[in-house]
Write an enzyme that holds these catalytic residues in place. Structure first.
Site, PDB file in Angstrom:
ATOM      1  N   ASP A 203       0.829  -1.200   0.000  1.00  0.00           N
ATOM      2  CA  ASP A 203       0.000   0.000   0.000  1.00  0.00           C
ATOM      3  C   ASP A 203       0.868   1.257   0.000  1.00  0.00           C
ATOM      4  OD1 ASP A 203      -2.770   1.099   0.349  1.00  0.00           O
ATOM      5  OD2 ASP A 203      -1.902   1.882   2.215  1.00  0.00           O
ATOM      6  N   GLU A 266       1.820  -0.156  -4.863  1.00  0.00           N
ATOM      7  CA  GLU A 266       0.786   0.820  -5.216  1.00  0.00           C
ATOM      8  C   GLU A 266       1.459   2.178  -5.375  1.00  0.00           C
ATOM      9  OE1 GLU A 266      -3.432   2.720  -3.657  1.00  0.00           O
ATOM     10  OE2 GLU A 266      -1.835   2.304  -2.223  1.00  0.00           O
TER      11      GLU A 266
END
Length: 537
Positions: A203, A266
């Site tokens: 993330d 990401e």
């Protein structure tokens, strides 16, 4: 490298599951791990190779799992560690890889690390997070903004300092300049890799390192009213710092301690910055997520330029990837229209690189309007009235025509789409003309034809609404012709080599059609043409 020994993640198809919304097995209205196990046969029939799970770790759920309070556990809402181990075993037995969502930029404010850090300025874990003194007037240390609204600094009265949070105040950022933090997260990675997890999607990986001097971010001259307020500043000093690549290289070395694992990052950055995350000598993320299609104007020339710029920016040896939807962005069928969603599927599954599907996109699921009293997303609650809410792309999977679409027997945590009575797996699987049948055919063709998995991308000159390209390898080629408009187009043969056999169309009535010297496409139609004759049988 021979095709047979290419890494699995280069020829595989990834499928993102938002666990809260995939399948509820215990009638509490929230999806869970046992529900995913129950639906593995569907995923196998769809033909995907790997499932990526949004966070399932213990969490207060301020941001629905992206605020983790224990990196090595399973939240009771989703089940137990035994359930997860059963999922791993069942997925692997069925030929599916399992990717976990690693959230190393921040923890929950309820994580034991932060509780210790907050206790006092001299606590051993104080430097595990980012603490700064107020300015002389008592204000925040700088002008950095939270992506979820307001200042990114939260004042802690007990220690008279501010801590930094790029997102919610309940999500304090870890200090990745501290080697102890790096080692702790690396140990978390090893914990799951030893259990057999096949990799991680990391993330907000471009956020991990912040400017050492904590300088103010500059104003964003391109800011437009109606956009999220944090975009008023360019995150020059709070993201994408040069030192982040050392951090990612260390993560990659952990991945490489284990066989056949993958590191996905990401990263919302333009292509020239995105590709730096492959790392020096490609020792970074194997797949820095390419999100360009999530916000692209849906027209042929824009898409053509995106592909050109991305392919041109890739370093030697880097493997591309493409994404059409995820848990943070509006559904593709709502962005491009129901008819063009079929063309988008063909684009995703015929471009060079690894494709990632978002659950339900194979059904043409649309963005669901969420009533104000049903909003769950903290982003929407903090920044209302500008349409940033993510609930509409997180609604329950539409399995059948029952009251709650086969997702649950109880009221779901988010409302089920009204069109689920018609647009659901049972109905669409029985219709050979459906978008689900198209996805299955595309994935099946991709699995069958090495050209679609590993062939080179070769653009073909086109104009108007037409997007043309070839996939070539060892003298063989396929031509992909996509009409990104709703009006018919005619294509003369010329350089496009439009003679051959149509292997697949977004309309099911053209399979095996032979074409010579040109092609007529209907509005919203895409075709894959065997221009070498090697697949004609």
């Amino acid at each position: 490298m021979a095709e047979s020994i290419k890494p699995w993640w280069q020829h595989g198809v990834f499928y993102q599951i938002y666990p809260r919304s995939f399948q509820d097995s215990n009638a509490d209205g929230v999806g869970d791990i046992r529900g995913i196990i129950d639906r593995l046969p569907y995923l196998q029939a769809l033909g995907v190779d790997a499932i990526w799970l949004s966070p399932i770790f213990p969490s207060p759920m301020a941001d629905f799992g992206y605020d983790i309070s224990d990196y090595t556990g399973i939240d009771r809402l989703f089940g137990s560690m035994g359930d997860f181990e059963a999922l791993l075993d069942a997925a692997h037995a069925g030929g599916l890889k399992v990717i976990l969502d690693l959230v190393p930029n921040h923890t929950s404010d309820q994580h034991p690390w932060f509780l210790e850090s907050r206790r006092s300025k001299d606590n051993p874990k104080r430097d595990w997070y980012i603490w700064r003194d107020p300015t002389t007037d008592g204000g925040p240390p700088n002008n950095w903004l939270s992506e979820f609204g307001g200042s990114a600094w939260n004042y802690d009265a007990s220690t008279a300092q501010y801590y930094y949070h790029a997102f919610l105040s309940q999500q304090p950022d870890l200090n990745w300049r501290n080697p102890a933090v790096r080692h702790a997260i690396q140990d978390v990675m090893r914990f799951w890799l030893r259990k057999g997890v096949d990799g991680f999607r990391v993330d907000v990986i471009w956020h991990l390192i912040k400017d050492a001097e904590f300088r103010d971010n500059p104003l964003n001259s391109a800011f437009q009213e109606g956009r999220p307020p944090h975009e008023r500043l360019s995150p020059l000093h709070s993201t994408d710092q040069p030192e982040v690549h050392d951090v990612i290289a260390e993560m990659r070395r952990v991945i490489d301690e284990f066989d056949s694992r993958v590191l996905i990052g990401e990263i919302y950055l333009p292509p020239e910055r995105l590709v730096t995350y492959y790392g020096r000598d490609l020792g970074g993320a194997q797949l820095p997520f390419n999100f360009a299609l999530l916000s692209a104007p849906w027209n042929a020339r824009s898409i053509e330029k995106i592909i050109h710029d991305y392919e041109g920016a890739l370093p030697a040896g880097a493997w591309p990837n493409w994404v059409l939807g995820n848990h943070d962005r509006p559904r593709v069928a709502s962005r491009v229209g129901h008819d063009q969603a079929r063309v988008a599927a063909m684009l995703l599954l015929t471009l060079r690189g690894t494709p990632t599907l978002y659950y339900g996109d194979e059904l043409g699921m649309r963005q669901v309007a969420i009533a104000p009293d049903q909003v769950r997303d903290p982003f929407e609650k903090n920044v209302p009235d500008i349409g940033v809410g993510r609930d509409g792309c997180r609604t329950p999977m539409q399995w059948d025509a029952t009251r709650y679409a086969g997702f649950s027997t109880s009221t779901p945590w988010l409302p089920v789409a009204k069109d689920s009575v018609h647009e659901n797996v049972v109905n669409l699987a029985a219709d050979m003309r459906s978008i689900l049948s198209l996805y299955k055919a595309l994935i099946g063709l991709r699995r069958k034809l090495p050209l679609l998995q590993l062939g080179d991308y070769v653009p073909v000159t086109a104009d108007g609404d037409l997007l043309l390209y070839r996939r070539e390898r060892s003298g063989s080629s396929l031509t992909i012709a996509l009409n990104l408009g709703d009006q018919p187009v005619s294509i003369a043969s010329g350089a496009a080599r439009l003679s051959g056999t149509i292997l697949l169309s977004t309309f099911p009535d053209r399979a095996r059609e032979t074409i010579e010297g040109g092609l007529d496409l209907r509005g919203n139609e895409g075709v894959i043409i065997d221009t070498s004759g090697i697949y004609a049988g």
